[in-house]
Design an enzyme around this catalytic site. Sequence first.
Site: not given
Length: 327
Positions: A244, A282, A285, A289, A298, A300
């Site tokens: 990704c 932050h 997310h 998947d 996952r 990310c």
Amino acid sequence: MNESSRGEQTPSEQTPGEQTVVAGGCFWGMERYLQGVDGVLSTTVGYAQSRTPGPSYEEVCSGTTDAVEAVQVEYDPARVSLRTLTLLVLDVIDPFAVDRQGNDVGRQYRSGFYWPEGTQAQQEPVFRQALQELADREGRMPVAEVEALRNFYPAEQYHQDYLDKNPGGYCHISIAKMHNVARRQRYIESIWKLNREQYEVTQHSATEMPFRNAYDNTFEPGIYVDVVSGKPLFLSKDKFDSGCGWPAFSKTITPDVVTEHEDRTIPGRPRVEIRTADTQIHLGHVFNDGPADRGGLRYCMNSASLRFVPKSEMAEEGYGEYLSELD
């Protein structure tokens, strides 16, 4: 001044403090926010830099006095430094806004830092350094005033502790920030040292560029920690190449180090945002998947929210207890 101690000390019991005056929009919210700072002993809202002696609220709002709504703060420098107070004020205002904060517009809502008589040598450099550091990070100069305090007139009694008496009153500083200021205080210096990308990602939920970030292709043994607090978040053994463009992990180091939040910023694509439980920065997310043999998740994450500590340096940096988990 913590919630439990507000109003409990008598003047004779209070530790003598130092004073400064700050302005950042409507003084109702700024006062309530500063009252949550550990080390603030007392606050008074009023009108500073007025051309008219003893102005009324109506006169200040008319614009004829050039006064600014301000808060006189008495604080214990052994518990909170002037620099920390300055950073906390800058943390909740827009120091680039001219004569306004939030929905409040007018000369009386300008931002500023004012040193009382006899304190210029101690206070002015602190104010100016913080503003210059902000300018260096943002690439533009703040418009907040830095001046000697010419005068300060306490506001009418109904303005004092206004949000305590009127909890539903409007303010440009959110209730959440008021309640969180003591925790924020612990990390504000570390937050201030972030570079612009780290700041935008961790504080404003921005997303760094895919494939062009620090840890997308990092797979050596080690630990990933909160860039602000240094608290452990992920182990390298749980990192995998998701393709990704961002660091991806199958799980956190323990479930309680992060919190999940609904994110509907992309229309038609609800997501689950991940923040750290402590600093609430932050991270990124979490998606469903991920590799099935690793639990299917996952995480990310943004590299800008993390700091990687190689295995060879973990013991020296205080993360030795996690070394066995990498074997």
